[in-house]
Design a protein around this motif. Sequence first.
Motif, PDB file in Angstrom:
ATOM      1  N   TRP A   1       0.864  -1.244  -0.164  1.00  0.00           N
ATOM      2  CA  TRP A   1      -0.118  -0.066  -0.212  1.00  0.00           C
ATOM      3  C   TRP A   1       0.883   1.197   0.019  1.00  0.00           C
ATOM      4  CZ3 TRP A   1      -4.627   0.245  -1.528  1.00  0.00           C
ATOM      5  CH2 TRP A   1      -5.433  -0.879  -1.193  1.00  0.00           C
ATOM      6  N   GLN A   2       1.935   1.251   0.870  1.00  0.00           N
ATOM      7  CA  GLN A   2       2.882   2.256   0.731  1.00  0.00           C
ATOM      8  C   GLN A   2       3.493   2.739  -0.587  1.00  0.00           C
ATOM      9  OE1 GLN A   2       6.787   1.544   1.427  1.00  0.00           O
ATOM     10  NE2 GLN A   2       6.816   3.629   0.525  1.00  0.00           N
ATOM     11  N   LEU A   3       4.009   1.801  -1.308  1.00  0.00           N
ATOM     12  CA  LEU A   3       4.798   1.894  -2.420  1.00  0.00           C
ATOM     13  C   LEU A   3       3.511   2.149  -3.391  1.00  0.00           C
ATOM     14  CD1 LEU A   3       7.214   2.084  -4.177  1.00  0.00           C
ATOM     15  CD2 LEU A   3       7.030  -0.410  -4.423  1.00  0.00           C
ATOM     16  N   LEU A   4       2.400   1.610  -3.607  1.00  0.00           N
ATOM     17  CA  LEU A   4       1.274   1.961  -4.425  1.00  0.00           C
ATOM     18  C   LEU A   4       1.008   3.556  -4.118  1.00  0.00           C
ATOM     19  CD1 LEU A   4      -0.945   1.247  -6.240  1.00  0.00           C
ATOM     20  CD2 LEU A   4      -2.291   0.514  -4.366  1.00  0.00           C
ATOM     21  N   ALA A   5       1.024   3.919  -3.092  1.00  0.00           N
ATOM     22  CA  ALA A   5       0.904   5.357  -2.765  1.00  0.00           C
ATOM     23  C   ALA A   5       2.041   6.545  -3.118  1.00  0.00           C
ATOM     24  CB  ALA A   5       0.655   5.630  -1.275  1.00  0.00           C
ATOM     25  N   ASP A   6       3.142   5.809  -3.153  1.00  0.00           N
ATOM     26  CA  ASP A   6       4.139   6.516  -3.556  1.00  0.00           C
ATOM     27  C   ASP A   6       4.169   6.695  -5.001  1.00  0.00           C
ATOM     28  OD1 ASP A   6       5.478   6.957  -1.087  1.00  0.00           O
ATOM     29  OD2 ASP A   6       7.098   5.454  -1.355  1.00  0.00           O
ATOM     30  N   ILE A   7       3.885   5.731  -5.784  1.00  0.00           N
ATOM     31  CA  ILE A   7       3.783   5.575  -7.392  1.00  0.00           C
ATOM     32  C   ILE A   7       2.564   6.497  -7.733  1.00  0.00           C
ATOM     33  CG2 ILE A   7       3.180   4.345  -9.418  1.00  0.00           C
ATOM     34  CD1 ILE A   7       4.406   1.839  -7.542  1.00  0.00           C
TER      35      ILE A   7
ATOM     36  N   ALA B   1       5.269   6.052   4.700  1.00  0.00           N
ATOM     37  CA  ALA B   1       3.849   6.266   4.520  1.00  0.00           C
ATOM     38  C   ALA B   1       3.376   7.498   5.052  1.00  0.00           C
ATOM     39  CB  ALA B   1       3.302   4.877   5.200  1.00  0.00           C
ATOM     40  N   LEU B   2       4.166   7.740   6.366  1.00  0.00           N
ATOM     41  CA  LEU B   2       4.020   8.986   6.647  1.00  0.00           C
ATOM     42  C   LEU B   2       4.668  10.107   5.960  1.00  0.00           C
ATOM     43  CD1 LEU B   2       4.394   8.240  10.636  1.00  0.00           C
ATOM     44  CD2 LEU B   2       2.318   8.712   9.611  1.00  0.00           C
ATOM     45  N   THR B   3       5.813   9.872   5.446  1.00  0.00           N
ATOM     46  CA  THR B   3       6.356  10.720   4.608  1.00  0.00           C
ATOM     47  C   THR B   3       5.379  11.244   3.244  1.00  0.00           C
ATOM     48  OG1 THR B   3       8.827  10.010   5.078  1.00  0.00           O
ATOM     49  CG2 THR B   3       8.448  11.042   2.870  1.00  0.00           C
ATOM     50  N   GLY B   4       4.974  10.351   2.629  1.00  0.00           N
ATOM     51  CA  GLY B   4       3.975  10.545   1.723  1.00  0.00           C
ATOM     52  C   GLY B   4       2.884  11.319   2.127  1.00  0.00           C
ATOM     53  N   SER B   5       2.276  10.985   3.403  1.00  0.00           N
ATOM     54  CA  SER B   5       0.899  11.520   3.700  1.00  0.00           C
ATOM     55  C   SER B   5       1.249  13.029   4.245  1.00  0.00           C
ATOM     56  CB  SER B   5       0.591  10.795   5.014  1.00  0.00           C
ATOM     57  OG  SER B   5       0.099   9.379   4.843  1.00  0.00           O
ATOM     58  N   ALA B   6       2.389  13.444   4.776  1.00  0.00           N
ATOM     59  CA  ALA B   6       2.704  14.542   4.947  1.00  0.00           C
ATOM     60  C   ALA B   6       2.615  15.534   3.695  1.00  0.00           C
ATOM     61  CB  ALA B   6       3.878  14.915   5.781  1.00  0.00           C
ATOM     62  N   LEU B   7       3.222  14.954   2.662  1.00  0.00           N
ATOM     63  CA  LEU B   7       3.624  15.782   1.405  1.00  0.00           C
ATOM     64  C   LEU B   7       2.276  15.983   0.724  1.00  0.00           C
ATOM     65  CD1 LEU B   7       6.794  14.112   0.027  1.00  0.00           C
ATOM     66  CD2 LEU B   7       6.635  16.306   1.252  1.00  0.00           C
TER      67      LEU B   7
ATOM     68  N   ALA C   1      -0.269  18.518   8.138  1.00  0.00           N
ATOM     69  CA  ALA C   1       0.950  17.837   7.388  1.00  0.00           C
ATOM     70  C   ALA C   1       2.444  18.172   8.384  1.00  0.00           C
ATOM     71  CB  ALA C   1       1.097  18.724   6.047  1.00  0.00           C
ATOM     72  N   GLU C   2       2.343  19.374   8.763  1.00  0.00           N
ATOM     73  CA  GLU C   2       3.440  19.558   9.596  1.00  0.00           C
ATOM     74  C   GLU C   2       3.494  18.726  10.691  1.00  0.00           C
ATOM     75  OE1 GLU C   2       6.171  23.422  11.719  1.00  0.00           O
ATOM     76  OE2 GLU C   2       4.562  23.489  10.339  1.00  0.00           O
ATOM     77  N   GLN C   3       2.598  18.236  11.337  1.00  0.00           N
ATOM     78  CA  GLN C   3       2.589  17.549  12.542  1.00  0.00           C
ATOM     79  C   GLN C   3       2.917  16.183  12.243  1.00  0.00           C
ATOM     80  OE1 GLN C   3      -1.481  17.388  14.554  1.00  0.00           O
ATOM     81  NE2 GLN C   3      -0.751  16.041  16.168  1.00  0.00           N
ATOM     82  N   THR C   4       2.363  15.671  10.912  1.00  0.00           N
ATOM     83  CA  THR C   4       2.716  14.433  10.517  1.00  0.00           C
ATOM     84  C   THR C   4       4.207  14.304  10.370  1.00  0.00           C
ATOM     85  OG1 THR C   4       0.387  13.870   9.750  1.00  0.00           O
ATOM     86  CG2 THR C   4       2.389  12.706   8.743  1.00  0.00           C
ATOM     87  N   ALA C   5       4.719  15.149   9.516  1.00  0.00           N
ATOM     88  CA  ALA C   5       6.251  15.090   9.248  1.00  0.00           C
ATOM     89  C   ALA C   5       7.098  15.285  10.487  1.00  0.00           C
ATOM     90  CB  ALA C   5       6.505  16.549   8.413  1.00  0.00           C
ATOM     91  N   ARG C   6       6.710  16.052  11.256  1.00  0.00           N
ATOM     92  CA  ARG C   6       7.569  15.983  12.660  1.00  0.00           C
ATOM     93  C   ARG C   6       7.699  14.638  13.362  1.00  0.00           C
ATOM     94  NH1 ARG C   6       9.836  20.800  13.229  1.00  0.00           N
ATOM     95  NH2 ARG C   6       8.877  22.529  12.384  1.00  0.00           N
TER      96      ARG C   6
END
Length: 694
Positions: free
Chosen positions: A256-262, A295-301, A311-316
């Motif tokens: 799921w994470q890589l699918l999201a990245d794609i 997964a959190l990286t992509g979610s924040a972006l 987004a900032e909360q997720t990133a931190r």
Amino acid sequence: MPDVQRPTVRDLLDLHRDRDPLVLAVIELGPHAIATSTLDDWESVATVVRTGDRYPAAIAWRAGYTLYHLGHTERAEHFFENADRDELDDAERAQFCAAWASSAWGSGDAERSEALGLEAFEAAERCGDDSALTWAWESRAMLASIHGEPRENLHAHQRALDHALAARDDLMESRIRNNLGSVLFDQARYAESLEQFEHALRLANGVGHLSSIALIRHNVADVMLNLGRIDEALVEVEAARAIWAGLESPMVGAAWQLLADIQRARGNAAQAAMAYREAVTVAEESDDTQTLVPALTGSALIQVATDPAGAEQTARRLLSLPSAVGLLPGNLTVGWVVLAAGDAEAAAAYAKEALAEASQRHARAWLAEALELSALSTSDNREAQLREAATIWSEIGNPIRLQVNRIVQAHLFGSPFTEQLARSGLRSLGVQEDAYGIAGPLHAISPRTGDHPVHVHVLGTFVLSLHGRPVTSSEWPSRKARDILKVLAGRGSRGIRREALADLLWPDDADPGSKLSVALSQLRRVLDPDKAYGTEHFVHTDRVSVRLDMANVSVDVADFVVAAQESLSAARTGDADAIGMLEAAAAMHTGEFLEEDLAEDWPAEMRDEVETLGNEVIRVLAFALQDGPEPERAVPWLARLLTYDPFDESIYAALMRVLSTAGRHGEARRHHHAYVLRMREIGVPSMSWEDMAA
């Protein structure tokens, strides 16, 4: 193919109902015990061999490693922690400790992983057994990764491979080659990594280890993504996801994470956000930090467009989580997010940290991204940093990131014409318009306002932009005002009768007229907060109907329908510009109509119409390219058609023919294997490789 004559652990359970004979039989089965067993198999074995709450260590490490590989981290740790280790000789001890070290690393316990890895190596050196040394050296490679020592990591993998070959252990050789491929991937040596992955896949297919097959295909998808082959990456990751789902493995979270990245790379923000949510849920449930971090990286972006604070909360949060590449994901993600929020000084500080760590780890792709973040955070040395990043993207062969870099450079230092050419180049790679709304280099350059101050985005996630700035959820006074705009965007210049609109929004209200008037007033205030225009400038109403004034409002679905119809007409008439027009139209189809409202009935007709049109654009484009002078250009579009319908035999056949003609036989074989599995799912006989490639 796997040796079907060899017994499995489940077969041994039928043959041996006593503890000691079953333990010996599992040991004699060798790597096959790991390759063919499931969680249920090992739980059944446990009931036979358990003494109180303790397990024979020879069973515990095989069960633990199998379950770790399947993603059942908690059960894996249970077996390791409750093993009787005193009975082990050095060869078994080395494998036990190395297997446990892998599981501990996967759950983020680097300290325990290191201690176990050292114990494994000491035991293996004492006994000199090739199998033990294979596991021990592979554990040492993991420790080198934890400490950011790429040379030692590569050396340890190579030593492990030498011992695996001597032990004739195909399962471990497959694992090592997969890990070697990952090391090469992290160094952005994509062609070399793909060779290792394909070798590993052949070995995994030979021993029948489904979870290895899924993991390797997942890694192949990651390579494809970084080579800019987005649609081929989608095919590979969907195959991995299907295998893990069939095994009921939590590793499906990684898919799921890589699918999201794609999907994020393609610009499909809504589909990416949905897949990231799935990945985070599975990763948190299974304590899988290796999946949770990206997964959190992509979610924040993705969140930046609609929820900057979230987004900032997720990133931190990333800065407190362990990662195989240290704080690189956290520093870069927080940097892009705070840059999107306007804090260039803070972004520059995070870029500096990321540059230092990427250089230490020889992580060239991370280094290129850090250079871009630095360049866009400060004016110092900006042009040189962007050029250096472009050189890296070019050398490692990532065409999407290279084209993004060209857009940024053209925007900052070039002319509108060169920027437009660069944007067209990105569209030709299959990247869609939503990519500009995701935190990163494209988001960091000035927003594109177009001809209209108001733009409504309904293909994928619903977003209203005013002068290029997304309106956040907190700026809407009511949900009904948002819903009115969604309905009007789908109706275009046709509009909708007031009664019909009111019935959609308040189906149980006998007289919703006054509520409709209030919601329309709220919508007008959102569209024109400064009251710079007349009341009817954006939303036209009379006693009978309501509609958007399409001369003053742009709507992505309306633009796509026009572009799709014109490009298909050009293709039918043999227009020389048809390919470019089809590519541009495909890039505008950024998702399903109002994906977040799939439970609602009213968007269904428009959604079906748009999806049918989008599919036709891709199909016409794919076969036009296949029949043209460069048939290989059809590969990504044929692969995209498989993501729409993974059971379309004609598309598999076309894809395999193109790949075989181009000499890409390994890829053609991989697609044939995927085709066979898909046909098996629906009970349809599959064609042979020879017939499909003919």
